[in-house]
Design a protein around this motif. Sequence first.
Motif, PDB file in Angstrom:
ATOM      1  N   LEU A  53      65.592  -5.003 -20.355  1.00 52.62           N
ATOM      2  CA  LEU A  53      64.320  -5.763 -19.869  1.00 52.62           C
ATOM      3  C   LEU A  53      64.504  -5.508 -18.436  1.00 52.62           C
ATOM      4  O   LEU A  53      63.587  -5.657 -17.416  1.00 52.62           O
ATOM      5  CB  LEU A  53      64.709  -7.255 -20.195  1.00 52.62           C
ATOM      6  N   HIS A  54      65.686  -5.687 -17.659  1.00 53.74           N
ATOM      7  CA  HIS A  54      65.795  -5.729 -16.196  1.00 53.74           C
ATOM      8  C   HIS A  54      65.462  -4.271 -15.813  1.00 53.74           C
ATOM      9  O   HIS A  54      64.771  -3.992 -14.748  1.00 53.74           O
ATOM     10  CB  HIS A  54      67.275  -5.948 -15.883  1.00 53.74           C
ATOM     11  N   GLU A  55      65.904  -3.037 -16.544  1.00 54.57           N
ATOM     12  CA  GLU A  55      65.336  -1.969 -16.184  1.00 54.57           C
ATOM     13  C   GLU A  55      63.981  -1.653 -16.298  1.00 54.57           C
ATOM     14  O   GLU A  55      63.362  -1.103 -15.251  1.00 54.57           O
ATOM     15  CB  GLU A  55      66.013  -0.842 -17.071  1.00 54.57           C
ATOM     16  N   MET A  56      63.101  -2.175 -17.373  1.00 53.17           N
ATOM     17  CA  MET A  56      61.951  -2.167 -17.481  1.00 53.17           C
ATOM     18  C   MET A  56      61.188  -3.065 -16.217  1.00 53.17           C
ATOM     19  O   MET A  56      60.270  -2.630 -15.616  1.00 53.17           O
ATOM     20  CB  MET A  56      61.301  -2.648 -18.776  1.00 53.17           C
ATOM     21  N   SER A  57      61.716  -4.333 -15.959  1.00 55.21           N
ATOM     22  CA  SER A  57      61.387  -5.092 -14.827  1.00 55.21           C
ATOM     23  C   SER A  57      61.319  -4.105 -13.501  1.00 55.21           C
ATOM     24  O   SER A  57      60.347  -4.570 -12.741  1.00 55.21           O
ATOM     25  CB  SER A  57      62.135  -6.232 -14.705  1.00 55.21           C
ATOM     26  N   GLN A  58      62.465  -3.601 -13.178  1.00 54.29           N
ATOM     27  CA  GLN A  58      62.834  -2.518 -11.977  1.00 54.29           C
ATOM     28  C   GLN A  58      61.323  -1.649 -11.772  1.00 54.29           C
ATOM     29  O   GLN A  58      61.100  -1.258 -11.069  1.00 54.29           O
ATOM     30  CB  GLN A  58      63.909  -2.130 -11.838  1.00 54.29           C
ATOM     31  N   LEU A 117      62.128  -9.016  -9.891  1.00 52.20           N
ATOM     32  CA  LEU A 117      62.826 -10.047 -10.362  1.00 52.20           C
ATOM     33  C   LEU A 117      64.383  -9.679 -10.587  1.00 52.20           C
ATOM     34  O   LEU A 117      64.536  -8.500 -11.057  1.00 52.20           O
ATOM     35  CB  LEU A 117      62.355 -10.490 -11.750  1.00 52.20           C
ATOM     36  N   ASP A 118      65.162 -10.521  -9.957  1.00 49.65           N
ATOM     37  CA  ASP A 118      66.578 -10.016 -10.138  1.00 49.65           C
ATOM     38  C   ASP A 118      67.031 -10.465 -11.674  1.00 49.65           C
ATOM     39  O   ASP A 118      66.289 -11.108 -12.283  1.00 49.65           O
ATOM     40  CB  ASP A 118      67.633 -10.756  -9.202  1.00 49.65           C
ATOM     41  N   LYS A 119      68.307 -10.008 -12.155  1.00 49.67           N
ATOM     42  CA  LYS A 119      68.624 -10.189 -13.561  1.00 49.67           C
ATOM     43  C   LYS A 119      68.760 -11.722 -13.766  1.00 49.67           C
ATOM     44  O   LYS A 119      68.419 -12.097 -15.033  1.00 49.67           O
ATOM     45  CB  LYS A 119      69.935  -9.593 -13.574  1.00 49.67           C
ATOM     46  N   GLU A 120      69.301 -12.668 -13.057  1.00 44.65           N
ATOM     47  CA  GLU A 120      69.527 -14.057 -13.396  1.00 44.65           C
ATOM     48  C   GLU A 120      67.915 -14.502 -13.351  1.00 44.65           C
ATOM     49  O   GLU A 120      68.071 -15.323 -14.375  1.00 44.65           O
ATOM     50  CB  GLU A 120      70.151 -14.589 -12.015  1.00 44.65           C
ATOM     51  N   THR A 121      67.191 -14.405 -12.573  1.00 40.71           N
ATOM     52  CA  THR A 121      65.646 -14.834 -12.768  1.00 40.71           C
ATOM     53  C   THR A 121      65.152 -14.271 -13.995  1.00 40.71           C
ATOM     54  O   THR A 121      64.359 -15.148 -14.671  1.00 40.71           O
ATOM     55  CB  THR A 121      64.877 -14.402 -11.573  1.00 40.71           C
ATOM     56  N   LEU A 122      65.102 -13.202 -14.312  1.00 36.47           N
ATOM     57  CA  LEU A 122      64.624 -12.713 -15.462  1.00 36.47           C
ATOM     58  C   LEU A 122      65.201 -13.246 -16.846  1.00 36.47           C
ATOM     59  O   LEU A 122      64.423 -13.552 -17.567  1.00 36.47           O
ATOM     60  CB  LEU A 122      64.876 -11.057 -15.557  1.00 36.47           C
ATOM     61  N   SER A 166      74.623  -7.514 -27.858  1.00 38.50           N
ATOM     62  CA  SER A 166      73.512  -6.902 -28.278  1.00 38.50           C
ATOM     63  C   SER A 166      72.516  -8.002 -27.237  1.00 38.50           C
ATOM     64  O   SER A 166      71.292  -7.397 -26.587  1.00 38.50           O
ATOM     65  CB  SER A 166      73.324  -7.588 -29.705  1.00 38.50           C
ATOM     66  N   VAL A 167      72.747  -8.948 -26.899  1.00 32.14           N
ATOM     67  CA  VAL A 167      71.989  -9.920 -25.994  1.00 32.14           C
ATOM     68  C   VAL A 167      71.983  -9.294 -24.568  1.00 32.14           C
ATOM     69  O   VAL A 167      71.086  -8.872 -24.114  1.00 32.14           O
ATOM     70  CB  VAL A 167      72.286 -11.395 -26.075  1.00 32.14           C
ATOM     71  N   GLN A 168      73.230  -8.830 -24.219  1.00 36.31           N
ATOM     72  CA  GLN A 168      73.395  -8.331 -22.859  1.00 36.31           C
ATOM     73  C   GLN A 168      72.859  -6.770 -22.693  1.00 36.31           C
ATOM     74  O   GLN A 168      72.010  -6.513 -21.691  1.00 36.31           O
ATOM     75  CB  GLN A 168      75.185  -8.120 -22.691  1.00 36.31           C
ATOM     76  N   GLN A 169      72.692  -6.040 -23.864  1.00 32.96           N
ATOM     77  CA  GLN A 169      71.771  -4.866 -23.944  1.00 32.96           C
ATOM     78  C   GLN A 169      70.482  -5.144 -23.642  1.00 32.96           C
ATOM     79  O   GLN A 169      69.909  -4.266 -22.900  1.00 32.96           O
ATOM     80  CB  GLN A 169      72.396  -4.119 -25.028  1.00 32.96           C
ATOM     81  N   THR A 170      70.157  -6.008 -24.356  1.00 32.32           N
ATOM     82  CA  THR A 170      68.804  -6.372 -24.276  1.00 32.32           C
ATOM     83  C   THR A 170      68.540  -6.454 -22.964  1.00 32.32           C
ATOM     84  O   THR A 170      67.436  -6.327 -22.349  1.00 32.32           O
ATOM     85  CB  THR A 170      68.270  -7.399 -25.344  1.00 32.32           C
ATOM     86  N   LEU A 171      69.093  -7.626 -22.386  1.00 30.52           N
ATOM     87  CA  LEU A 171      68.868  -7.941 -21.027  1.00 30.52           C
ATOM     88  C   LEU A 171      68.928  -6.830 -19.866  1.00 30.52           C
ATOM     89  O   LEU A 171      68.034  -6.891 -19.113  1.00 30.52           O
ATOM     90  CB  LEU A 171      69.805  -9.144 -20.559  1.00 30.52           C
TER      91      LEU A 171
END
Length: 75
Positions: free
Chosen positions: A20-25, A31-36, A12-17
């Motif tokens: 969030l990363h898709e939205m960020s893009q 922001l890369d995934k690690e920074t996000l 669930s956490v991975q899916q949420t991240l």
Amino acid sequence: MSSSRDADRISSVQQTLDILHEMSQLLNTQLDKETLTTCVRMIESGVNPEALAAVIQELRRENGRLVLQQDANAR
């Protein structure tokens, strides 16, 4: 049973991240995934999101200045 719940939670956490990363893009935050992930953890720990955003913006501005300065010095 606990490991099954842990696995579900991690998934669930991975899916949420990922979302969030898709939205960020889409928002072109650069922001890369690690920074996000780091930003999310900081916010979850109580860091003010607006203050964090301001710090990130200032770091980007300063980085831009340094790059320009290095380019000028290289000439």
